[in-house]
Design a protein around this motif. Structure first.
Motif, PDB file in Angstrom:
ATOM      1  N   LEU A  62       0.821  -1.208   0.000  1.00 61.62           N
ATOM      2  CA  LEU A  62       0.000   0.000   0.000  1.00 61.62           C
ATOM      3  C   LEU A  62       0.856   1.260   0.000  1.00 61.62           C
ATOM      4  N   ARG A 130      -2.462   8.809  -2.085  1.00 63.56           N
ATOM      5  CA  ARG A 130      -3.379   7.681  -1.934  1.00 63.56           C
ATOM      6  C   ARG A 130      -4.449   8.028  -0.900  1.00 63.56           C
ATOM      7  N   VAL A 132      -6.627   6.783   1.816  1.00 64.22           N
ATOM      8  CA  VAL A 132      -6.483   5.625   2.696  1.00 64.22           C
ATOM      9  C   VAL A 132      -7.526   5.716   3.805  1.00 64.22           C
ATOM     10  N   ASP A 152      -6.732   0.674   1.130  1.00 66.66           N
ATOM     11  CA  ASP A 152      -6.793   1.566  -0.026  1.00 66.66           C
ATOM     12  C   ASP A 152      -8.256   1.878  -0.325  1.00 66.66           C
TER      13      ASP A 152
END
Length: 942
Positions: A62, A130, A132, A152
């Motif tokens: 990740l 990202r 998250v 994710d």
């Protein structure tokens, strides 16, 4: 503490930190019995000391950081975070992006002992943002530290979570709502006691927890159960508990019906019937992994179709096609004669041109190759390759790669461009797997790739109309390919590997490398071509291509063309890698020089922001700092090195380091800037910078400032009025010959001091005074926190079209109440040691801190004894009670004491040793006259 949590919680999106009580009334649709969401969860465990104790494989995938790099390093600074905040009525996309640290933010959100769940966007190792989803739990004794789970958010909101139903947890796909899909999906916590009630599977959750004994895991699981377990909130009325997803679950589910949807070549041949026989055959490619060479594609299809057309039990083979023979079990490199090729298909064959590349780049003519016909047209299997139609198509493909691949210097984007060119034109599936060491390390690995080399999938494109690809590893996944698999062979030999049809034994080895033997039926029967990506003598990774059984399999002409294509693409990938490595060096330099989290200093609240002029480079010469000084004082610094880029960032680092060193000497602001100016002359004529240095004393409520050609600060009074402080401007650091004059002002509790660089207030084509006038207006409400004040200033004054860096620091002066400070002047007399102990005992009793009396008296006795021994005129003892007990002993001797080993039988030399062992923190610092030795003790819990 609650206010601090509320302030931090306002910085992140979709917070849902408080689990509902166990006896709360259930909402319709909330926690359906036997239904759970299967989510790939990353685990991060932080110990009491703030260091990473565990970093799971899912965390590697990740966030990009390998476990061996993350383990036992400070958690702070590893995962930068970007928190978009939108003003009322403002679109979220136009909100100011504020930088912080993800793990520090989680620690602040759980500082009150409660768990937290919500969304916090982070920047991974590849500098990609990202979204998250986080679940964080502060761990009580005997564990201590912080446990965080992450997932994710993008795939969950795009396709929805997979659902597990019933006691067997059978996986199913979620159907998105009629409107809006899963964009409202967020992190939540279940009510306490779900495990004890038997509503969740303890075994699945226990397997995710940190390694340890079964009893310790059970205890930790019980702690999490009482605090609330991870869950997903699909909408306001639906909350699903989360269970760790088995990475093989989706692949097994896809394999179940794949054979029915995609019949093998033999099954299709039985329906179609045998085609006309080919006129001629050519020698097959060399074999590896102990298999005989396979037939040509046309021969293989003829054999398959003819075999399918024969009645059961028939003996023999069609004309021109030899009978099928079993593959030998021992390695062989024997090449059969052209007239009798072995029809064994599916072996991994290395394309000959790659094994022995010719000088002119053209396929060499073998001695056993069939000569051309009378008109010069080649016959056999090379005929299609040399026809104008296919040759023109191959040249067009190479030309398209040159024009569409490598348009940017982004590594992931370049890899995606390569895959998009090939799918569906050349293959049904294409992926780029790069050696993870090349991505994470700044230097190239010295050793060649081996079975333990980890590959990271950076790009993945497939033909969605070709069927389900659920078994495929997603982007960011880590995988190791041993040499017995075609991808591992291509990587380690640096040669293309051609598998016309993946046979059963190759499929098993390949499936095990992907994650489980159950995937063998998924990959079996497909055609595979793996081409190494090598540039400048280094194997960067592999390009893997797959064709479904309904297309013609790859052949050697495809391998030759795609090998040339991979050479060109590898150069673009290597250029992107080199550019990213250079940018990472600059970004790492910049981040290491600018604090990511404001320091916690009694009597003052601090917030800061840094916005680079070039968001892609994130490198500039602006800096800020907050340095704690003796007496609970704090030094506030803002500076701006002239210029941009890496050179300015390096100069800024030198200035900041020098500033911290000079501040530790406790020099007055004017003298400090003079020393900094002298240092700039020694560094070179090209080091010019503006700087503002301010020292705030929370006890006397004064602020002393000095400027070196910097933008003047703004003091916001408690009534909300702003005042532009008139400070002697001086000249920039590095000019020389100009004095630096300091100015001291009185500040009231509740005031705010705003320091910034010219990038915030300078308007292109306008006067800097307009920006300063706006800053002095009713822009800041003194009732706001410094964090909120920073956001308001940036939203009102900063715009995206500005190209200069911006550094902003806001300090709120709260002061230290006189009742929390006790100061005594002592004579230079050894009898004062007893008096010092008595004064400390009485003061701690008045503060109701009798629990600290013994240890404080002991340490004060040691420090006062040392001070009386070396002082000439005076000794001062000061106690300050804030969020801790701060004790300072100062004298007029400038020599700093040092910690040295005491003699075994000596009677002296153990004072600082006791301070080191018993105090939470301690230190020494020089003052304008003399020195100070201080130590801190934590206050006892109420």
């Amino acid at each position: 503490m609650a206010a601090r949590r509320e302030q931090t919680e306002s910085m992140v999106a979709e917070s849902n930190s408080t689990p509902r009580p166990a006896d709360a009334e259930a909402v319709p649709g909330d926690h359906p019995t036997g239904v759970a969401a299967l989510v790939r969860l990353a685990l991060v465990l932080i110990d009491r000391a703030g260091r990473i104790a565990q970093w799971s494989r899912a965390a590697e995938e990740l966030f990009g950081h390998r476990a061996e790099v993350a383990h036992d390093r400070p958690a702070s600074g590893l995962l930068p975070a970007v928190e978009p905040l939108a003003a009322p009525g403002q679109a979220a996309g136009s909100a100011v992006r504020r930088r912080c640290d993800a793990l520090d933010t989680l620690a602040a959100l759980t500082a009150d002992g409660r768990p937290w769940a919500g969304q916090l966007a982070v920047i991974d190792r590849e500098e990609h943002l990202r979204d998250v989803l986080w679940w964080a739990w502060p761990l009580p004794d005997p564990f201590g530290g912080l446990l965080a789970l992450a997932a994710d958010a993008r795939p969950l909101r795009t396709a929805g979570p997979r659902l597990a139903l019933g006691e067997r947890l059978l996986p199913f796909a979620a159907t998105p709502p009629a409107r809006g899909g899963f964009h409202r999906l967020g992190a939540a916590l279940t009510p306490p006691g779900r495990l004890r009630a038997g509503l969740l599977s303890a075994d699945r959750l226990a397997g995710l927890l940190p390694a340890g004994s079964a009893a310790r895991r059970a205890l930790l699981l019980d702690v999490l159960d009482q605090a609330g377990l991870p869950a997903l909130r699909l909408d306001p009325a639906t909350v699903l508990p989360v269970l760790p997803a088995d990475p093989q679950t989706a692949a097994a589910h896809a394999a179940a019906g794949l054979g029915r949807r995609y019949p093998t070549a033999q099954q299709r041949a039985a329906r179609v019937g045998p085609p006309p026989q080919p006129e001629q055959s050519a020698p097959p490619a060399r074999t590896v992994r102990g298999r005989t060479p396979g037939p040509l594609p046309a021969q293989r299809e003829t054999a398959e179709r003819s075999a399918a057309a024969q009645p059961s039990g028939a003996v023999g083979a069609p004309a021109g096609v030899p009978p099928t023979t079993p593959a030998p079990t021992t390695p062989t490199t024997t090449t059969p004669p052209p007239t009798a090729p072995s029809p064994t298909g599916g072996g991994a064959a290395i394309e000959p041109a790659a094994a022995e590349p010719p000088a002119n780049g053209r396929p060499p003519r073998r001695s056993d190759q069939t000569p051309t016909g009378a008109e010069g047209a080649p016959s056999g299997r090379l005929s299609p390759f040399l026809t104008n139609g296919q040759a023109g198509e191959q040249l067009a493909l190479l030309n398209e790669v040159g024009g569409k691949v490598g348009t940017t210097l982004d590594l992931g984007f370049t890899a995606h461009e390569l895959c998009q060119v090939l799918v569906p034109r050349v293959a049904d599936f294409a992926c780029v797997d790069l050696v993870d060491g090349l991505i994470s390390d700044s230097e190239l690995p010295a050793a060649r790739p081996d079975d333990d080399t980890m590959l990271r999938r950076v790009a993945l494109v497939y033909n969605e109309t070709g069927g389900a690809w659920d078994h495929v590893l997603s982007e960011g996944s880590l995988v190791s390919m041993p040499r017995r698999t075609p991808p591992g062979m291509a990587l380690q030999l640096n040669q293309p590997v051609l598998v016309p049809v993946i046979s059963a034994d190759v499929a098993v080895d390949y499936a095990i490398a992907l994650g489980g033997a159950r995937l063998a039926q998924v990959v079996s029967g497909r055609s595979m071509l793996v081409v190494p990506l090598s540039a400048r003598g280094t194997v960067l990774g592999i390009l893997k291509l797959l064709r479904l059984p309904d297309r013609a399999p790859f052949d050697e002409s495809d391998a030759a063309t795609l090998k040339e294509l991979a050479v060109r693409a590898a150069l673009s990938l290597d250029n992107a890698r080199l550019h990213r490595a250079e940018a990472r060096v600059a970004t790492t330099l910049q981040r290491s020089m600018i604090p990511t989290r404001p320091p916690q200093i009694p009597g003052v609240q601090i917030a800061h922001r840094y916005l680079p002029g070039d968001p892609k480079a994130e490198v500039g010469g602006d800096w800020f700092d907050a340095i704690q000084l003796p007496g609970s004082r704090v030094a506030l610094v803002v500076g701006d090195v002239m210029g941009h880029g890496l050179h300015s960032a390096a100069a800024m680092g030198r200035f900041r380091t020098a500033m911290q060193t000079l501040a530790a000497l406790d020099l007055p602001p004017g003298q400090l800037l003079r020393h900094l100016d002298n240092l700039a002359h020694k560094l070179g004529d090209d080091h010019l910078a503006t700087c503002l240095y301010a020292v705030y004393d929370p006890i006397n409520r004064t602020c002393e400032l000095a400027s070196a050609g910097h933008v003047p600060p703004v003091l916001v009074h408690p009534d909300g009025s702003g005042e532009l402080l008139e400070i002697p401007a001086g000249a920039p650091i590095g000019v020389g010959g100009v004095p630096f004059v300091a100015k001291t002002i009185d500040v009231s509790d509740g005031s705010m001091l705003v320091l910034c660089t010219d990038g915030l207030v300078e308007v292109r084509g306008g006067d800097i005074g307009a920006g300063l006038a706006a800053l002095c207006g009713n822009l800041i409400d003194p009732r706001q926190s410094p964090e909120q004040a920073c956001d308001v200033v940036l939203k009102r004054l900063h715009s995206d079209d500005r190209k200069d860096d911006v550094a902003l620091l806001v300090a709120r002066f709260d002061g230290v109440a006189p009742s929390e400070v006790a100061t005594w002047d002592l004579r230079v007399d050894h009898r004062e040691v007893r008096r010092a102990r008595s004064l400390v005992r009485e003061q701690l009793a008045g503060w109701h801190l009798e629990a600290l009396s013994d240890i404080t008296e002991l340490l004060v006795s040691e420090l006062v004894t040392n001070a009386v021994r070396v002082a000439r005129d005076r000794v001062r003892l000061q106690l300050i009670r804030v969020d801790k007990l701060l004790v300072e002993v100062s004298d007029d001797n400038h020599n700093l004491p040092s910690l040295e080993p005491a003699e075994q039988l000596g009677e002296t030399g153990r004072g600082l040793t006791l301070v080191t062992k018993l105090a939470e923190r301690w230190g020494t610092a020089r003052k304008a006259v003399g020195k100070v030795v201080w130590f801190e003790l934590p206050l006892p819990h109420a």
